[in-house]
Design an enzyme around this catalytic site. Sequence first.
Site, PDB file in Angstrom:
ATOM      1  N   SER A 163       0.818  -1.216   0.000  1.00  0.00           N
ATOM      2  CA  SER A 163       0.000   0.000   0.000  1.00  0.00           C
ATOM      3  C   SER A 163       0.854   1.269   0.000  1.00  0.00           C
ATOM      4  CB  SER A 163      -0.923   0.022   1.220  1.00  0.00           C
ATOM      5  OG  SER A 163      -1.716  -1.135   1.258  1.00  0.00           O
TER       6      SER A 163
HETATM    7  N1  SAH Z   1      -0.846  -4.332   3.866  1.00  0.00           N
HETATM    8  C1  SAH Z   1      -0.324  -4.993   2.708  1.00  0.00           C
HETATM    9  C2  SAH Z   1      -1.331  -4.938   1.586  1.00  0.00           C
HETATM   10  C3  SAH Z   1      -1.132  -5.999   0.606  1.00  0.00           C
HETATM   11  S1  SAH Z   1      -2.357  -6.023  -0.680  1.00  0.00           S
HETATM   12  C4  SAH Z   1       0.965  -4.315   2.289  1.00  0.00           C
HETATM   13  O1  SAH Z   1       1.031  -3.097   2.414  1.00  0.00           O
HETATM   14  O2  SAH Z   1       1.869  -4.986   1.807  1.00  0.00           O
HETATM   15  C5  SAH Z   1      -3.664  -6.927   0.065  1.00  0.00           C
HETATM   16  C6  SAH Z   1      -3.314  -8.282   0.604  1.00  0.00           C
HETATM   17  O3  SAH Z   1      -4.527  -8.886   1.054  1.00  0.00           O
HETATM   18  C7  SAH Z   1      -2.718  -9.249  -0.435  1.00  0.00           C
HETATM   19  O4  SAH Z   1      -1.537  -9.791   0.044  1.00  0.00           O
HETATM   20  C8  SAH Z   1      -3.811 -10.302  -0.597  1.00  0.00           C
HETATM   21  O5  SAH Z   1      -3.315 -11.592  -0.903  1.00  0.00           O
HETATM   22  C9  SAH Z   1      -4.470 -10.264   0.760  1.00  0.00           C
HETATM   23  N2  SAH Z   1      -5.820 -10.800   0.777  1.00  0.00           N
HETATM   24  C10 SAH Z   1      -6.828 -10.613  -0.114  1.00  0.00           C
HETATM   25  N3  SAH Z   1      -7.942 -11.271   0.255  1.00  0.00           N
HETATM   26  C11 SAH Z   1      -7.636 -11.889   1.435  1.00  0.00           C
HETATM   27  C12 SAH Z   1      -8.357 -12.735   2.315  1.00  0.00           C
HETATM   28  N4  SAH Z   1      -9.619 -13.081   2.090  1.00  0.00           N
HETATM   29  N5  SAH Z   1      -7.735 -13.184   3.421  1.00  0.00           N
HETATM   30  C13 SAH Z   1      -6.449 -12.848   3.682  1.00  0.00           C
HETATM   31  N6  SAH Z   1      -5.713 -12.071   2.889  1.00  0.00           N
HETATM   32  C14 SAH Z   1      -6.290 -11.591   1.770  1.00  0.00           C
END
Ligand code: SAH
Length: 218
Positions: free
Chosen positions: A69
Amino acid sequence: MTPELQGIGMTSRRTRSRMIQRLREVGITSERVLATMEEVPRHIFLDEALSHRAYEDTSLPIGHSQTLSQPYIVARMTEVLLRHGPVSVLELGTGSGYQTAILAKLVKEVYSVERIKPLQDRARDRLRTLGLRNVMLRHADGGIGWADKGPFDAILVTAAPKELPRDLMMQLAEGGVIIAPVGEEKQILTQAVRHGDDFEVTQIEPVRFVPLLAGVVR
Ligand code: SAH
């Protein structure tokens, strides 16, 4: 700190300060959040080929069609969360682990769920490198939450559900808060505070996140 981390830290300190300056300019006011983001290296959460862009205020790819993010959004969500003074936080979507690391510096216990195993493995290594021991990671579909570790004072969702996940919100303690980007094409960062079986919902601002998906990837 390992010599390796120290070396990288030296070269990136100035660009990191610039990122903090920019966060102030766009309205982040929590000194605790700003100090923590100045302290935690963001570049170690990226592949080496992208690490030179780590302190730009932009989201960046981390593989598997997912993104780390934007610093502004990490700061904003963390700032909103801290207003509620949480002790235990459940994060959905560990991704790179950057937001997880920021949370781990600011609250007592962090529980973070990720559905894509290879991302979780990399995040675990990075959190260990930073010596953060108050984080527990789980490989699962975060939609089910983490009932046996709850109730949580806060739930932070870093991928967008179509609507507020009411089942999951039952894992909030009384007075607890969920912060999530809600929607599909148009998403709004939304917070909801629990009062018994009711929730006081506030919309914060428009955002753009990857969608919350069902199931797990091994
Ligand atoms: N806070 C993280 C954001 C990553 S993007 C960062 O800044 O790196 C969002 C993340 O949510 C991804 O890694 C994706 O695989 C995860 N995600 C999406 N749906 C999900 C779910 N149902 N349960 C757990 N993780 C999920």
